[in-house]
Design an enzyme around this catalytic site. Structure first.
Site, short mmCIF file in Angstrom:
data_model
loop_
_atom_site.label_atom_id
_atom_site.label_comp_id
_atom_site.label_asym_id
_atom_site.label_seq_id
_atom_site.Cartn_x
_atom_site.Cartn_y
_atom_site.Cartn_z
N GLU A 7 22.58 21.65 132.43
CA GLU A 7 23.97 20.70 132.48
C GLU A 7 24.59 19.61 134.01
OE1 GLU A 7 28.24 21.62 135.43
OE2 GLU A 7 27.40 24.11 134.28
N LYS A 8 23.91 19.05 135.10
CA LYS A 8 23.54 18.23 135.66
C LYS A 8 22.36 17.76 136.02
CE LYS A 8 26.29 20.63 138.26
NZ LYS A 8 26.24 21.99 138.29
N ASP A 103 25.17 25.89 133.57
CA ASP A 103 25.72 26.69 134.84
C ASP A 103 26.12 28.09 133.99
OD1 ASP A 103 25.09 24.99 136.70
OD2 ASP A 103 26.81 24.21 137.49
N ASP A 105 28.35 30.37 134.11
CA ASP A 105 30.18 30.33 133.75
C ASP A 105 30.16 29.79 132.20
OD1 ASP A 105 29.60 27.25 133.85
OD2 ASP A 105 30.42 27.73 135.62
N TYR A 328 23.82 29.33 143.34
CA TYR A 328 25.15 28.95 142.58
C TYR A 328 25.91 29.15 143.11
CZ TYR A 328 27.96 27.90 139.01
OH TYR A 328 29.01 27.42 137.97
N ARG A 330 29.45 28.69 142.35
CA ARG A 330 31.49 28.35 141.75
C ARG A 330 31.08 29.95 140.83
NH1 ARG A 330 33.12 22.91 139.74
NH2 ARG A 330 32.01 21.92 140.51
#
Length: 651
Positions: A7-8, A103, A105, A328, A330
Site C-alpha cells: 500500500e505504501k 493494508d 481494511d 497496524y 487503523r
C-alpha cells in the site's frame, strides 16, 4: 518472479527486508536476490474522474446539469502518480505471480485491486493473485504473514464495499456540493458549501448540540440530604427518595422542582429517629478493558492528554511505520488472535523496558491468564492495536508518541492481570416516614486497575468507598438498626445544559451513532455497526470540517461556525442527520459480508439523490444570506481559473 504490491513504501520496505539479500533498490521498487520484486502504491494512485471527463459541459457548475450520475465509471491517475503506475504496468507484465499487500481494511483492499483492474492484468494472472495481510511491520510478523497467503478472490466483497463507498461519496458530494454552492451564490455567498454523506451529519451533530446549549433555560431543582449518626457516633449521609405522592412537583427526570416541598422534608427529618430498612451488599468484579481499536484510543488520548483525533492517528502511524513499536493502527477490532498469546511474555517485557513504572506490577502478570480479548472469531482482517516486541530508546520519541505508546502498553498488560473486585452496598433508611438511600463501593482487590492508579503508594487492599458525588465511608450497619438524623440539608441545584463536543465525545458519538437516531428499527441495526465513517476516515473528516471553517476549536471544545450552522439549517433533515448515512454504513458492511449486493445499495441511493437535488433547486435562499462573505480578493484568487471543487474522498 513474484511481484509484491504494498500500500505504501514503508510497508514495501518491511516486506523486502525479509526477502533474500542482497537487494537492488530502484526508483519505485526493490529487487530481491531471488528475482522477486517489491513495489508499492502511495495510498490511492487512482481517483474517480471529475464530471467534465464525462461531459465537457459539466466543467461549468449549473443547476440544470444535476444530478450527475455516470453510466460507466472512469478512473484516472492522480497527477503525481503516473510514473509509479507506469512502473507497476511494466512489473505486472513481467510477474509470474502477484501478491496484493494492501493494508488489512476495505480501503487497503480497494487501492491495490483498482490498480490491477486499471492496468488490465490478464484474467488468468488475476485469478492467481494472493493476498498478504500484514498488521505488524516487525520482520518476524512479516515473515509469518508471507507464509499465510490467502486467495485475493476471498476479499472481493471487501473491495466491492470500498468501491461502493467511493462512488457513493462522489455522487453525494459532487451533486449536493454543486447544488448548495450555486444556491449560495444566488444569495451572495461566494464560497464553496461542501456537502458529504458523512461529514455533513457530523457537522449536524455539532450544530444541533450548540443550538441546544444556546436555547437551554436552566431550571432550579432541589435535593435533600439526611446527616445520620449511629449510637457509636459514626456518621454518614443518605439522599431523599421522593415517593409517588410527590410526582406532581417533579419533572420528567424525577427532579423535585418545589423548594417548599424540599424545605418541608428538611424540617420533618431534622432531629428525628431513623432506622435501617434494608441493606444489600453485592460482590462484583470488572474484567480488564479490551485492547484498543483506533477510535477507542483516540477517545482515551483526547481525555487524558488533549490530543486531537488527527494527532492520535498521525502519532500511531509514526509508531507503526517509523518506529515499528505498534501494530497496524487503523484497526476497528478490539480482539486478538489466540496464537499471539505465545508472544505475550516478550511483548510485556518490552513494554516494561520502555515504561519502567509498569514493572512495579511484574509479579502480578500471569501469562497463562486468558482474557476475553483473545478470540479468533472476533478477528477478521486485522486485530487490536498492541505493542510489538521491538526494543527502542523511548527518548527518541516525541511526547505524543510516548503518551500514546504508554496507553496502548497499559491496555495490553491489563489482559494478564486479575479482575478488579469490589463490593457495592446500598442502605435504605426510613426517617419520619420518608425513604432515603446511601450507596457505596468498596474496593476488595485492585487487580488490573492498579495499572491505572495515579499514585501507586496506596495498598491494593486499601478500601476506597464512594457515595454519589462525595467519598464517604459507610459504617457497619444491620437491618432495623436505630439511627439518629442530626439534621436535614437542602441542596439548591440548577439543571445544566448539555456539554459542547470535544474530540473524545464527538468520536464517541460517531462510533455510537445509534444514540442519535430516532427510528427504532434503524437504531437497532446501528447498534451492531461501527457508526459514522470508519477508523481510517473519522479523524480526516473532522479535520476537513475545520479546514472548511464549518467547525472551530475553542480550547478543548468543538463548536460550529455561522457558516456551518446556516448550511445545516438549509439542508433537508435526511442530509444533516445520521439516520441515512448510518444506514449506508450498515449497507456497506453488509456488502463486505456478502449480505447485500452492489446494485441493491447504489440504486436507492441514486433515487434519493434525485429527490434531494430537486429540494435544493427550490430552496429559499434567504437563510444563506446570513453567512459572512469571504474577502473579495481571496475569492478572486480562488476562482480565477474555475469554480473550486472540494475533494470528495473522505465523506
Amino acid at each position: 518472479m513474484i511481484l509484491y504490491i504494498a500500500e505504501k513504501p514503508s510497508l514495501g520496505r518491511a516486506i523486502a527486508d525479509v526477502l533474500p539479500k542482497p537487494h537492488k533498490k530502484e526508483e519505485g521498487c526493490i529487487r530481491a536476490a531471488n528475482g522477486d520484486v517489491v513495489s508499492w502504491c502511495f495510498g490511492h494512485l487512482l481517483e474517480l474522474a471529475e464530471p467534465d471527463q464525462y461531459d465537457p459541459l459539466y466543467k461549468q457548475w449549473r443547476l440544470e446539469h444535476l444530478p450527475i450520475v455516470p453510466d460507466n465509471w472512469q478512473m484516472q491517475p492522480k497527477p503525481k502518480t503516473r510514473k509509479q503506475i507506469a512502473l507497476l504496468r511494466k512489473l505486472t507484465k513481467e510477474a509470474d505471480q502477484i501478491v496484493h499487500a494492501g493494508d488489512p481494511d476495505r480501503e487497503g483492499q480497494l487501492l491495490v485491486d483498482e490498480v490491477i483492474d486499471y492496468l488490465k492484468v490478464p484474467k488468468q494472472k488475476r485469478i492467481a493473485i494472493k493476498r498478504c495481510l500484514i498488521s505488524d511491520l516487525n520482520p518476524k510478523s512479516v515473515k509469518r504473514s508471507l507464509q499465510q497467503l490467502r486467495d485475493n478472490s476471498e476479499f472481493v466483497p471487501l473491495a466491492t464495499s470500498a468501491l461502493a463507498r467511493s462512488r457513493a461519496d462522489w455522487l453525494y458530494g459532487i451533486n449536493l456540493t454543486r447544488a448548495y454552492t450555486l444556491q449560495g451564490r444566488q444569495a451572495g455567498y461566494n464560497g464553496v458549501l461542501s456537502v458529504g454523506r458523512v461529514q455533513t451529519p457530523i457537522l449536524g451533530l455539532v450544530v444541533r448540540r450548540d443550538l441546544e446549549i444556546e436555547s437551554f433555560k436552566s431550571k432550579p431543582f432541589y435535593e435533600v440530604l439526611a446527616h445520620l449518626e449511629t449510637e457509636q457516633g459514626e456518621g454518614f449521609t443518605a439522599k431523599w427518595q421522593p415517593s409517588a405522592a410527590c410526582d406532581k412537583w417533579r419533572d420528567e427526570e424525577g427532579r423535585v422542582l418545589s423548594r417548599a416541598l424540599a424545605e418541608n422534608v428538611v424540617s420533618r427529618i431534622s432531629g428525628q429517629t431513623a432506622y435501617v430498612k434494608d441493606i444489600e451488599k453485592r460482590p462484583k468484579k470488572a474484567t480488564p478493558p479490551l485492547p484498543y481499536n483506533l477510535s477507542a484510543l483516540q477517545i482515551d488520548a483526547n481525555k487524558r492528554f488533549g490530543l486531537s483525533a488527527q494527532q492520535v492517528l498521525d502519532t500511531c502511524q509514526a509508531l507503526y511505520e517509523k518506529h515499528k513499536l505498534l501494530t497496524y493502527p487503523r484497526s476497528d477490532c478490539r480482539y486478538l488472535p489466540e496464537d499471539h498469546r505465545a508472544e505475550a511474555p516478550q511483548i510485556a517485557a518490552k513494554i516494561q523496558a520502555h515504561c519502567p513504572h509498569f514493572s512495579a506490577h511484574h509479579a502480578e502478570f500471569d501469562f497463562s491468564r486468558k482474557s476475553k480479548a483473545w478470540n479468533d472469531k472476533k478477528v477478521e482482517a486485522h486485530h487490536a492495536i498492541i505493542p510489538t516486541d521491538r526494543q527502542l530508546d523511548l527518548t527518541k520519541l516525541s511526547r505524543a508518541e510516548q503518551q500514546v505508546y504508554e496507553l496502548v502498553g497499559r491496555q495490553y498488560l491489563a489482559q494478564f492481570m486479575s479482575d478488579h473486585h469490589y463490593a457495592e452496598t446500598r442502605v435504605d433508611v426510613v426517617i419520619a416516614g420518608g425513604d432515603f438511600k446511601a450507596t457505596a463501593k468498596q474496593i476488595l482487590s485492585w487487580g488490573w486497575k492498579a495499572l491505572y492508579q495515579k499514585s501507586q503508594s496506596r495498598s491494593h487492599d486499601q478500601a476506597k468507598v464512594a457515595s454519589d458525588d462525595n467519598e464517604v465511608c459507610l459504617p457497619v450497619l444491620v437491618k432495623q438498626q436505630t439511627l439518629h438524623c442530626i439534621k436535614g440539608e437542602l441542596l439548591d441545584k440548577l439543571t445544566q445544559p448539555p456539554k459542547p463536543f470535544t474530540d473524545a465525545t464527538l468520536l464517541s458519538a460517531m462510533t455510537g451513532i445509534a444514540r442519535f437516531v430516532e427510528d427504532p428499527a434503524i437504531k437497532k441495526i446501528l447498534k451492531e455497526t461501527d457508526g459514522l465513517g470508519t477508523e481510517a476516515t473519522r479523524a480526516g473528516i473532522l479535520e476537513l470540517l475545520f479546514k472548511r471553517q464549518f467547525l472551530v476549536r475553542q480550547n478543548k471544545t468543538i463548536r460550529s461556525t455561522e457558516t456551518g450552522r446556516v448550511l445545516i439549517c438549509s439542508l433537508p433533515d435526511r442530509a444533516s442527520k445520521p439516520d441515512m448515512t448510518a444506514q449506508w454504513e450498515a449497507s456497506l458492511d453488509a456488502i463486505s459480508q456478502q449480505q447485500l449486493n452492489y446494485q441493491a445499495f447504489m440504486q436507492p441511493l441514486t433515487d434519493v439523490l434525485g429527490d434531494m437535488i430537486n429540494q435544493a433547486k427550490v430552496l429559499d435562499t434567504s437563510l444563506l444570506k446570513r453567512i459572512k462573505q469571504k474577502p473579495a480578493a481571496a475569492f478572486k484568487r480562488k476562482t480565477r481559473k474555475r469554480v473550486p471543487k472540494p475533494k470528495m474522498a473522505k465523506g
